[in-house]
Scaffold this motif. Structure first.
Motif, mmCIF file in Angstrom:
data_model
loop_
_atom_site.group_PDB
_atom_site.id
_atom_site.type_symbol
_atom_site.label_atom_id
_atom_site.label_comp_id
_atom_site.label_asym_id
_atom_site.label_seq_id
_atom_site.Cartn_x
_atom_site.Cartn_y
_atom_site.Cartn_z
ATOM 1 N N GLY A 199 4.824 4.287 -15.924
ATOM 2 C CA GLY A 199 3.996 4.456 -17.595
ATOM 3 C C GLY A 199 4.016 5.627 -18.074
ATOM 4 O O GLY A 199 4.310 5.535 -19.541
ATOM 5 N N LEU A 200 4.437 6.176 -17.488
ATOM 6 C CA LEU A 200 4.567 8.100 -18.099
ATOM 7 C C LEU A 200 5.946 8.124 -18.924
ATOM 8 O O LEU A 200 6.005 8.017 -19.718
ATOM 9 C CB LEU A 200 4.175 8.764 -17.029
ATOM 10 N N LEU A 210 3.375 6.110 -6.058
ATOM 11 C CA LEU A 210 2.335 6.171 -7.716
ATOM 12 C C LEU A 210 3.912 5.809 -8.845
ATOM 13 O O LEU A 210 4.395 6.366 -9.853
ATOM 14 C CB LEU A 210 2.362 7.920 -8.322
ATOM 15 N N LEU A 259 1.281 3.919 -2.482
ATOM 16 C CA LEU A 259 1.303 5.877 -2.793
ATOM 17 C C LEU A 259 2.751 6.177 -2.926
ATOM 18 O O LEU A 259 2.729 7.701 -3.706
ATOM 19 C CB LEU A 259 1.755 5.944 -1.157
ATOM 20 N N ILE A 304 2.930 4.071 -11.655
ATOM 21 C CA ILE A 304 2.157 5.209 -12.857
ATOM 22 C C ILE A 304 3.565 6.279 -13.739
ATOM 23 O O ILE A 304 4.088 6.119 -14.494
ATOM 24 C CB ILE A 304 1.205 6.253 -12.249
ATOM 25 N N TYR A 355 0.592 -1.138 -0.056
ATOM 26 C CA TYR A 355 0.050 -0.107 0.497
ATOM 27 C C TYR A 355 0.770 1.537 0.066
ATOM 28 O O TYR A 355 0.920 1.684 -1.079
ATOM 29 C CB TYR A 355 -0.634 0.149 1.451
#
Lengths: 214, 162, 337
Positions: free
Chosen positions: B19-20, B13, B11, B16, B7
């Motif tokens: 991926g970005l 990220l 947080l 993400i 968890y």
């Protein structure tokens, strides 16, 4: 044509007060429930304008934010989902109307008593007190709420919290055969446990045979 | 415990971000786009485009009205009428292809015993009024006459694979 | 006294016109920018036919939309059907009234600016709901319901994130919030409010119904959601409203967390001067991030959106507000002056 600011303000007040009362009447007289809810939104907006006129801009914007932006959205949401049948005039019972008029009359008398006797000395009758520029009623509201009225404020907050929890508890039920997914569980997976990557020797297919022949 | 760590990790990220970063990397890559009317990709000799009817070198039309193409056409786009010509040979009096029905599968070309109906590599054509989508025998023959050289060349290139 | 009224009305009309035209032009080029950015991330070229490098593409799009017919679905409520896109657009533009572009460059410098912006952005949902209901289409209604639930949920997280800013700056006035962040990149609120910054921006993406939170449109399952029945100019208004909202969310993030018009550098050189360019540059970063996210992430499932909003964002914001309050009271860090 000369319009003094006072007259201008009064004009604005009467225009928006008319709209407020008119839309409030429309809320209860319109047959379509969606229209009814939208008229309530209009009513809130006009009330907010009236509050702006007495320089309570924070309260006015908060009214729009809380009631129009959140509460009425949920109202509309529910009204749209429910598919309420439009009531015909003949379906209304006469006794309801009588009871309604009685309650309304009682309210009117109470209000008149309140304004006529109790508050008559406290309402500035001729002129509103204007604050100088740079006065922030946000700060003022905050100060009042967290010093003078801190206990009622906190108690109201707790009561609301309890109401939220109670509402959730009352409506939360587990049905049998419910195939609801648990997003948290789905996210909490380990790719290494689910996918096995096997290294294989390349197989000889038809394509390759052809290539060798030519 | 691992769940809690996971968890906390979520947080950050981080996934993400990964991926970005990937999409950002492709942002700067050389673009594949072919600027179509100016640039064109090479076409296979098997390309199936607009239809054409061919002739023999002596000017005689190849089609003998066997109607195999009409029979094989999965979209029923081909209509053929035939009659006996003055010299006694069997010829088509009507050979029409509805290009709106045609799915450009090339079965007509495959089925033709005399290599008469072929699909050329022309794919840039359009119709400006209703009904023009039906190609008549004259139009098909005209296309064949115009592009005979090209058709012969692609047939030659493809011949060893047939 | 009449002079004062005239002065107020005329001058403000000019400002309003300037802002509205600016926003509309920005929206036009934002669509071009979006298509280019997403195309580049897809290793494509993007629009490059209309005008040099496709720069006139937005105008071609606008002309096309304006000349198309507005179709009214059967049994649609005509009045509400028409007023819905107008509401979306009006609320999107109304929020610009309090945005400070530079020191003193603000249409209405009101004390409750932060709440006003929050109220206006949350009103945009009315356009969506009314459109969904008035269209008399199940897809539109589903889209509207999704959008309503989503916006109400994320508004809470967004509001809490703004409470963090409020605690830090001690004011609701947007210009004063920027002024409180003067003095280089270290004084920006992004550092003490880092989680709130992310939550605010992500909630903003959700609030504007953009990918990956665009379930209200959800092409794959409900066609185009609430605006499925709209065409022509009415659709153009929705489009305009959506993009104007995106710009305002980006601008507010720049104002509240990245110090608005202040330069990240300190000193006396020209680069350290506060300027509107800084504000526009910071806004552009977040606009780019919108498209970057859209090109990178798949759409959230509906229950995952709700989980993220209620079970992740709201607890984090509440915890962080307390952290910020403690930091402010004990003067931890260089941010509290």
């Amino acid at each position: 044509m000369m319009i003094s600011p006072e007259l201008f303000q009064q004009l604005i007040f009467y225009v928006f007060a008319t709209f407020t009362v008119g839309s409030a009447m429309a809320v209860i007289s319109v047959k379509n429930t969606i229209y009814s809810a939208l008229f309530l939104v209009l009513c809130f907006f006009n009330t907010a304008v009236l509050w702006l006129l007495i320089e309570a801009e924070f309260l006015a914007i908060t009214l729009v934010l809380v009631y129009v932006g959140a509460v009425m959205v949920l109202f509309l949401f529910v009204v749209m989902m429910l598919d309420v049948k439009q009531a015909k005039a003949s379906q209304l019972k006469q006794s309801y109307t009588k009871a309604a008029i009685l309650i309304a009359a009682a309210m009117l008398v109470e209000l008149m008593m309140l304004f006529g006797y109790k508050l008559s000395g406290q309402i500035p009758t001729n002129e509103l007190i204007r604050q100088e520029q740079g006065y922030s009623n946000v700060q003022e509201v905050g100060m009042e709420l967290f010093t003078h009225y801190v206990y009622p404020f906190e108690i109201a907050a707790v009561v609301l919290l309890v109401a939220i929890v109670a509402a959730i508890m009352l409506t939360l039920r587990k049905r049998d055969g419910n195939k609801q997914m648990d997003a948290a569980k789905q996210i909490n997976i380990n790719p290494a446990e689910r996918v096995r990557i096997v290294s294989m020797k390349a197989e000889k297919g038809h394509g390759q045979d052809r290539g060798e022949e030519s | 415990m691992t769940k809690f760590v996971k968890y906390l990790k979520s947080l950050t990220l981080n996934e993400i971000r990964k991926g970005l970063m990937l999409t950002q990397k492709y942002f700067f890559k050389r673009k594949f786009t072919v600027r179509y009317p100016e640039e064109k990709t090479p076409k296979s000799p098997r390309f199936r485009g607009l239809h054409a009817l061919r002739r023999y070198p002596n000017g005689e039309e190849r089609c003998i009205a066997c109607k195999l193409c009409e029979a094989v056409c999965p979209a029923a786009a081909i209509t053929i009428d035939s009659d006996v010509r003055e010299d006694g040979s069997r010829r088509t009096t009507k050979y029409e292809i509805d290009l709106f029905k045609c799915i450009y599968c090339g079965f007509c070309e495959e089925s033709c015993p005399v290599d008469s109906i072929v699909e050329t590599d022309i794919h840039e054509y359009h119709f400006e009024s209703m009904g023009k989508n039906v190609m008549t025998k004259e139009q098909l023959l005209a296309i064949g006459d115009m592009y005979e050289e090209q058709i012969a060349k692609t047939k030659q290139q493809d011949a060893k694979y047939r | 006294m009449i002079e004062m009224l005239e002065f107020l009305i005329l001058d403000n009309l000019v400002y309003i016109l300037a802002i509205v035209l600016g926003v509309i032009l920005t929206v036009a080029y934002l669509t071009y920018f979006e298509r280019k950015v997403i195309a580049f991330m897809h290793v494509r070229m993007g629009p490059n036919r209309v005008g040099p490098r496709g720069l006139l593409q937005p105008f071609a799009d606008v002309l096309k939309l304006l000349t198309k017919e507005i179709i009214f679905p059967k049994n649609a409520n005509k009045f509400l059907f028409l007023i819905a896109p107008i509401i979306t657009l009006a609320t999107a533009f109304a929020a610009w009234a309090v945005v400070p572009f530079d020191d003193g460059w603000v249409l209405a410098d009101i004390n409750a600016g932060l709440v006003y912006v929050l109220a206006m952005t949350s009103l945009g949902v009315y356009g969506v709901i009314i459109a969904g209901w008035a269209s008399n289409s199940k897809y539109a209604l589903l889209g509207a319901l999704r959008s309503a639930a989503q916006i109400v949920s994320y508004e809470i997280a967004m509001g809490f994130a703004l409470v963090g800013v409020l605690v830090a700056a001690g004011t609701l006035n947007l210009s004063d919030i920027v002024r409180a962040q003067e003095g280089g990149i270290v004084n920006w609120y992004i550092w003490p409010l880092l989680p709130l910054f992310f939550i605010y921006y992500i909630s903003g993406v959700a609030e504007t119904n953009r990918a990956p939170f665009d379930v209200a449109e959800g092409e794959s399952e409900i066609v185009a959601g609430f605006h499925v029945e709209y065409s022509g100019a009415a659709f153009a208004l929705f489009f305009l409203g959506e993009y104007a909202n995106m710009i305002i969310i980006s601008a507010l993030t720049a104002i509240m967390f990245l110090g608005g018009w202040y330069s990240p550098f300190t000193g006396d050189s020209w680069i350290a001067q506060p300027n509107i360019i800084w504000f526009l540059a910071k806004t552009s970063i977040f606009l780019y991030a919108y498209f970057w996210l859209r090109a990178s992430l798949p759409r959230y499932r509906y229950d995952q959106i709700m989980r993220l909003g209620w079970k992740v964002f709201i607890p984090i914001t509440i915890v962080w507000i307390m952290v910020v309050a403690v930091m402010k009271v004990y003067n931890v860090g260089p941010w509290w002056n």
